[in-house]
Scaffold this motif. Structure first.
Motif, PDB file in Angstrom:
ATOM      1  N   HIS A  20       0.875  -1.180   0.000  1.00 24.43           N
ATOM      2  CA  HIS A  20       0.000   0.000   0.000  1.00 24.43           C
ATOM      3  C   HIS A  20       0.905   1.220   0.000  1.00 24.43           C
ATOM      4  O   HIS A  20       1.873   1.258   0.753  1.00 24.43           O
ATOM      5  CB  HIS A  20      -0.895  -0.015   1.239  1.00 24.43           C
ATOM      6  CG  HIS A  20      -1.889   1.102   1.261  1.00 24.43           C
ATOM      7  ND1 HIS A  20      -1.541   2.399   1.595  1.00 24.43           N
ATOM      8  CD2 HIS A  20      -3.203   1.128   0.978  1.00 24.43           C
ATOM      9  CE1 HIS A  20      -2.622   3.163   1.532  1.00 24.43           C
ATOM     10  NE2 HIS A  20      -3.644   2.420   1.158  1.00 24.43           N
ATOM     11  N   PRO A  21       0.574   2.208  -0.828  1.00 24.31           N
ATOM     12  CA  PRO A  21       1.465   3.365  -0.974  1.00 24.31           C
ATOM     13  C   PRO A  21       1.823   4.033   0.358  1.00 24.31           C
ATOM     14  O   PRO A  21       2.996   4.325   0.589  1.00 24.31           O
ATOM     15  CB  PRO A  21       0.658   4.319  -1.861  1.00 24.31           C
ATOM     16  CG  PRO A  21      -0.213   3.419  -2.664  1.00 24.31           C
ATOM     17  CD  PRO A  21      -0.553   2.258  -1.776  1.00 24.31           C
ATOM     18  N   SER A  22       0.844   4.219   1.219  1.00 22.44           N
ATOM     19  CA  SER A  22       1.153   4.867   2.495  1.00 22.44           C
ATOM     20  C   SER A  22       2.065   3.998   3.344  1.00 22.44           C
ATOM     21  O   SER A  22       2.995   4.501   3.991  1.00 22.44           O
ATOM     22  CB  SER A  22      -0.133   5.153   3.274  1.00 22.44           C
ATOM     23  OG  SER A  22      -0.942   6.052   2.552  1.00 22.44           O
ATOM     24  N   ARG A  23       1.802   2.717   3.356  1.00 16.63           N
ATOM     25  CA  ARG A  23       2.620   1.837   4.186  1.00 16.63           C
ATOM     26  C   ARG A  23       4.033   1.689   3.628  1.00 16.63           C
ATOM     27  O   ARG A  23       5.010   1.624   4.384  1.00 16.63           O
ATOM     28  CB  ARG A  23       1.941   0.469   4.333  1.00 16.63           C
ATOM     29  CG  ARG A  23       0.648   0.551   5.144  1.00 16.63           C
ATOM     30  CD  ARG A  23       0.204  -0.802   5.666  1.00 16.63           C
ATOM     31  NE  ARG A  23      -0.173  -1.717   4.623  1.00 16.63           N
ATOM     32  CZ  ARG A  23      -1.420  -1.965   4.225  1.00 16.63           C
ATOM     33  NH1 ARG A  23      -2.430  -1.328   4.813  1.00 16.63           N
ATOM     34  NH2 ARG A  23      -1.670  -2.823   3.271  1.00 16.63           N
ATOM     35  N   LEU A  24       4.139   1.663   2.322  1.00 19.95           N
ATOM     36  CA  LEU A  24       5.477   1.607   1.736  1.00 19.95           C
ATOM     37  C   LEU A  24       6.246   2.883   2.073  1.00 19.95           C
ATOM     38  O   LEU A  24       7.422   2.836   2.445  1.00 19.95           O
ATOM     39  CB  LEU A  24       5.384   1.424   0.217  1.00 19.95           C
ATOM     40  CG  LEU A  24       6.718   1.281  -0.511  1.00 19.95           C
ATOM     41  CD1 LEU A  24       7.470   0.052  -0.043  1.00 19.95           C
ATOM     42  CD2 LEU A  24       6.514   1.229  -2.023  1.00 19.95           C
ATOM     43  N   ALA A  25       5.559   4.013   1.981  1.00 21.82           N
ATOM     44  CA  ALA A  25       6.207   5.289   2.304  1.00 21.82           C
ATOM     45  C   ALA A  25       6.644   5.311   3.765  1.00 21.82           C
ATOM     46  O   ALA A  25       7.719   5.815   4.101  1.00 21.82           O
ATOM     47  CB  ALA A  25       5.252   6.445   2.005  1.00 21.82           C
ATOM     48  N   ILE A  26       5.822   4.759   4.633  1.00 23.58           N
ATOM     49  CA  ILE A  26       6.169   4.685   6.052  1.00 23.58           C
ATOM     50  C   ILE A  26       7.415   3.826   6.247  1.00 23.58           C
ATOM     51  O   ILE A  26       8.350   4.213   6.948  1.00 23.58           O
ATOM     52  CB  ILE A  26       4.982   4.113   6.862  1.00 23.58           C
ATOM     53  CG1 ILE A  26       3.860   5.159   6.956  1.00 23.58           C
ATOM     54  CG2 ILE A  26       5.437   3.679   8.257  1.00 23.58           C
ATOM     55  CD1 ILE A  26       2.559   4.627   7.542  1.00 23.58           C
TER      56      ILE A  26
END
Lengths: 103, 103
Positions: A20-26
Motif C-alpha cells: 500500500h502506498p502509504s505503508r510503503l512510504a512509512i
DNA sequence: ACAATACTTGGTAAAAACGCCAAGTAAAGC
DNA sequence: GCTTTACTTGGCGTTTTTACCAAGTATTGT
C-alpha cells in the motif's frame, strides 16, 4: 521442498503490509530511524486514525516495533535489511519495456 | 531524498502482484521452471479463469513472461532472483514467533 | 469444415481493504 | 481533580479485489 503453509502465510502478511502506498512510504521513512505517529501522519497526509491502522497492520506482520514515550508512540523497523529488500525488489524485474539505468 | 513516486508505484505493483496466496504459490512454483496455465490451476485449485487473471496481474507487474506453444500458454519468471527475494523477505522480520498482543 | 482443448475476457456478486469521523484510553501539565 | 495532547479503536460507507460462470478466441486434430 514445497512451500510450508505457515511460511507462506507469514510471507503474505509481510508482503501485504508493504503493498500500500502509504505503508510503503512509512517503511521507507523509517529506514532513517524511528518516527512518532504524528510525524508519519504528516508524511502520508492521511487522518491520524488511518495512519494508526496502517501501523497496526505493519506491526502485526512483524515489520515494526512500537514504544510509547510520554504522549508519543514511536515506531521503528524491526529489520535492519529493508533497504536490501527494496533493492532486491527493484531488481526483481529486469525491464518493464523501457530503458534501463534511468536513475 | 524521499522516494520517487514512479519507483514507488512500480514497487507497489510488484509487491501487490505477490500479495495473494495463489499468486505467491505460483511465483514459488515457477522458480522450478515454466508451467502452463492448467498446471498452475491444478496447483492453486481455482477456476482456470481465476488463475488466468492472477497471471495477468503478475505479468503486468513485470514479474512474468508468457509464451504460447500449441494450445498451451507457458509462464515463466522474468527474474532469476526470486529466491533471493524470498530469503530477503523471510529475513525481514527477526523473530517469527514473537507477536505483540493482537487484541 | 467441425469438434475439442487451452486459455482469455466480460460480467457480476461477494469479500476484503480503505479512510474518515466519533468515541475511548493514557500520559503530562495545571 | 480537570484539560490538553497523542494516539487507538469502533463503526460505517466507499472503493478495490477476488472468484465464479458464461462467452469468446486461437490452435490442434479429424
Amino acid at each position: 521442498m514445497s512451500s510450508s503453509a505457515a511460511r507462506d502465510s507469514r510471507r503474505i502478511a509481510v508482503i501485504k503490509a508493504l503493498a500500500h502506498p502509504s505503508r510503503l512510504a512509512i517503511a521507507e521513512a523509517l529506514q532513517d530511524g524511528e518516527r512518532c505517529v504524528c510525524e508519519l501522519r504528516d508524511l502520508v497526509g492521511a487522518d491520524l486514525s488511518t495512519v494508526s491502522k496502517h501501523l497496526t497492520v505493519m506491526r502485526k506482520a512483524g515489520l515494526l516495533d512500537m514504544e510509547k514515550r510520554g504522549l508519543n508512540v514511536f515506531y521503528r523497523l524491526r529489520c535492519p535489511c529493508l533497504m536490501n529488500f527494496f533493492e532486491c525488489l527493484d531488481g526483481l524485474v529486469p525491464e518493464p519495456a523501457s530503458r534501463r539505468s534511468a536513475r
